[in-house]
Design a protein around this motif. Structure first.
Motif, PDB file in Angstrom:
ATOM      1  N   PRO A  29       0.818  -1.220   0.000  1.00 11.94           N
ATOM      2  CA  PRO A  29       0.000   0.000   0.000  1.00 11.94           C
ATOM      3  C   PRO A  29       0.851   1.270   0.000  1.00 11.94           C
ATOM      4  CG  PRO A  29      -0.007  -1.018   2.172  1.00 11.94           C
ATOM      5  CD  PRO A  29       0.723  -1.955   1.258  1.00 11.94           C
ATOM      6  N   PHE A  30       0.285   2.319  -0.575  1.00 10.49           N
ATOM      7  CA  PHE A  30       0.867   3.650  -0.468  1.00 10.49           C
ATOM      8  C   PHE A  30       0.361   4.238   0.843  1.00 10.49           C
ATOM      9  CE2 PHE A  30       1.341   3.036  -4.971  1.00 10.49           C
ATOM     10  CZ  PHE A  30       2.467   3.773  -5.308  1.00 10.49           C
ATOM     11  N   LEU A  31       1.243   4.849   1.624  1.00  9.65           N
ATOM     12  CA  LEU A  31       0.878   5.416   2.918  1.00  9.65           C
ATOM     13  C   LEU A  31       1.070   6.922   2.879  1.00  9.65           C
ATOM     14  CD1 LEU A  31       2.727   2.789   5.150  1.00  9.65           C
ATOM     15  CD2 LEU A  31       0.336   2.779   4.426  1.00  9.65           C
ATOM     16  N   PHE A  32       0.027   7.663   3.292  1.00 11.24           N
ATOM     17  CA  PHE A  32       0.065   9.117   3.323  1.00 11.24           C
ATOM     18  C   PHE A  32      -0.401   9.598   4.692  1.00 11.24           C
ATOM     19  CE2 PHE A  32      -0.921   7.866  -1.041  1.00 11.24           C
ATOM     20  CZ  PHE A  32       0.037   8.553  -1.760  1.00 11.24           C
ATOM     21  N   ALA A  33       0.114  10.739   5.123  1.00 14.45           N
ATOM     22  CA  ALA A  33      -0.320  11.346   6.377  1.00 14.45           C
ATOM     23  C   ALA A  33      -0.514  12.833   6.152  1.00 14.45           C
ATOM     24  CB  ALA A  33       0.725  11.124   7.465  1.00 14.45           C
ATOM     25  N   THR A  34      -1.591  13.391   6.708  1.00 14.68           N
ATOM     26  CA  THR A  34      -1.833  14.828   6.635  1.00 14.68           C
ATOM     27  C   THR A  34      -1.917  15.382   8.048  1.00 14.68           C
ATOM     28  OG1 THR A  34      -4.229  14.635   6.627  1.00 14.68           O
ATOM     29  CG2 THR A  34      -3.148  14.600   4.494  1.00 14.68           C
TER      30      THR A  34
ATOM     31  N   HIS B  41       4.786   8.027   2.918  1.00  9.10           N
ATOM     32  CA  HIS B  41       5.654   7.243   3.787  1.00  9.10           C
ATOM     33  C   HIS B  41       7.093   7.572   3.414  1.00  9.10           C
ATOM     34  CE1 HIS B  41       7.000   3.899   6.218  1.00  9.10           C
ATOM     35  NE2 HIS B  41       7.800   3.571   5.219  1.00  9.10           N
ATOM     36  N   GLY B  42       7.820   8.132   4.335  1.00  5.52           N
ATOM     37  CA  GLY B  42       9.165   8.614   4.066  1.00  5.52           C
ATOM     38  C   GLY B  42       9.165  10.132   4.083  1.00  5.52           C
ATOM     39  N   PRO B  43      10.227  10.762   3.625  1.00  8.70           N
ATOM     40  CA  PRO B  43      10.361  12.210   3.769  1.00  8.70           C
ATOM     41  C   PRO B  43       9.697  13.063   2.696  1.00  8.70           C
ATOM     42  CG  PRO B  43      12.352  11.323   2.819  1.00  8.70           C
ATOM     43  CD  PRO B  43      11.442  10.137   3.117  1.00  8.70           C
ATOM     44  N   GLU B  44       9.201  12.455   1.638  1.00  2.00           N
ATOM     45  CA  GLU B  44       8.706  13.244   0.514  1.00  2.00           C
ATOM     46  C   GLU B  44       7.356  13.898   0.797  1.00  2.00           C
ATOM     47  OE1 GLU B  44       8.633  13.060  -4.289  1.00  2.00           O
ATOM     48  OE2 GLU B  44       9.105  11.278  -3.156  1.00  2.00           O
TER      49      GLU B  44
ATOM     50  N   VAL C  86      -6.803  13.530  -4.950  1.00  2.00           N
ATOM     51  CA  VAL C  86      -5.628  13.385  -5.798  1.00  2.00           C
ATOM     52  C   VAL C  86      -4.400  13.623  -4.930  1.00  2.00           C
ATOM     53  CG1 VAL C  86      -4.365  14.258  -7.808  1.00  2.00           C
ATOM     54  CG2 VAL C  86      -6.875  14.193  -7.836  1.00  2.00           C
ATOM     55  N   PHE C  87      -3.460  12.673  -4.990  1.00  2.00           N
ATOM     56  CA  PHE C  87      -2.170  12.795  -4.318  1.00  2.00           C
ATOM     57  C   PHE C  87      -1.126  12.954  -5.409  1.00  2.00           C
ATOM     58  CE2 PHE C  87      -4.846  10.139  -1.644  1.00  2.00           C
ATOM     59  CZ  PHE C  87      -4.602  10.602  -0.353  1.00  2.00           C
ATOM     60  N   ARG C  88      -0.236  13.992  -5.289  1.00  2.00           N
ATOM     61  CA  ARG C  88       0.827  14.208  -6.282  1.00  2.00           C
ATOM     62  C   ARG C  88       2.153  14.337  -5.563  1.00  2.00           C
ATOM     63  NH1 ARG C  88       0.030  17.202 -11.730  1.00  2.00           N
ATOM     64  NH2 ARG C  88       2.117  16.405 -11.702  1.00  2.00           N
ATOM     65  N   TRP C  89       3.157  13.626  -6.056  1.00  2.00           N
ATOM     66  CA  TRP C  89       4.504  13.725  -5.514  1.00  2.00           C
ATOM     67  C   TRP C  89       5.481  13.395  -6.628  1.00  2.00           C
ATOM     68  CZ3 TRP C  89       1.329   9.641  -5.172  1.00  2.00           C
ATOM     69  CH2 TRP C  89       1.823   8.386  -5.485  1.00  2.00           C
ATOM     70  N   GLY C  90       6.620  14.044  -6.628  1.00  2.00           N
ATOM     71  CA  GLY C  90       7.623  13.796  -7.664  1.00  2.00           C
ATOM     72  C   GLY C  90       6.990  13.792  -9.043  1.00  2.00           C
ATOM     73  N   ASP C  91       7.182  12.713  -9.784  1.00  2.00           N
ATOM     74  CA  ASP C  91       6.645  12.560 -11.133  1.00  2.00           C
ATOM     75  C   ASP C  91       5.325  11.791 -11.148  1.00  2.00           C
ATOM     76  OD1 ASP C  91       8.885  13.827 -12.147  1.00  2.00           O
ATOM     77  OD2 ASP C  91       9.961  11.941 -12.483  1.00  2.00           O
TER      78      ASP C  91
END
Length: 120
Positions: A79-84, A92-95, A107-112
């Motif tokens: 799974p992709f893990l997100f926190a707000t 999940h991680g520093p990004e 919609v979640f956007r990060w990097g590319d």
């Protein structure tokens, strides 16, 4: 007790509704609120214009105080893990992640990458 996953302001309404329940319901769920639902997800690499996943997914949400935690699983992948929290969203991680609430979708956007999530 099963609760649907909600994004943005709908999550706050869910939290208010659940905390207004009798003490027994609160004692069973503790201070954190949990939700799980099925949905449709699209994961794309926007730099290359390539769709990497388009199909069903499982969306889990945990509301703990002013923080929201999302776990989005597509197929058999991890799974992709997100926190707000405090108006910011992290993966999940520093990004850091840009998060856009669309009611019953997000919609979640990060990097590319862009992950579109819609509840069934």
């Amino acid at each position: 007790m099963k609760h649907p996953v909600m994004f943005g302001t709908a999550a706050l309404a869910l939290a208010a509704a659940i905390t207004a329940q009798p003490p027994l319901a609160q004692a069973q769920s503790g201070t954190a609120l949990h939700g799980k639902t099925s949905g449709h997800c699209k994961l794309a690499n926007v730099q290359y214009g390539r769709e990497m996943y388009n199909g069903s997914c499982t969306i889990r949400q945990k509301i703990d105080g002013s923080s929201n935690f999302y776990s989005i699983q597509m197929g058999a992948a991890e799974p992709f893990l997100f926190a707000t929290s405090d108006g910011k969203t992290w993966m999940h991680g520093p990004e850091q992640v840009r998060f856009r609430d669309r009611g019953h979708s997000a919609v979640f956007r990060w990097g590319d990458f862009r992950l579109e999530v819609e509840q069934d």
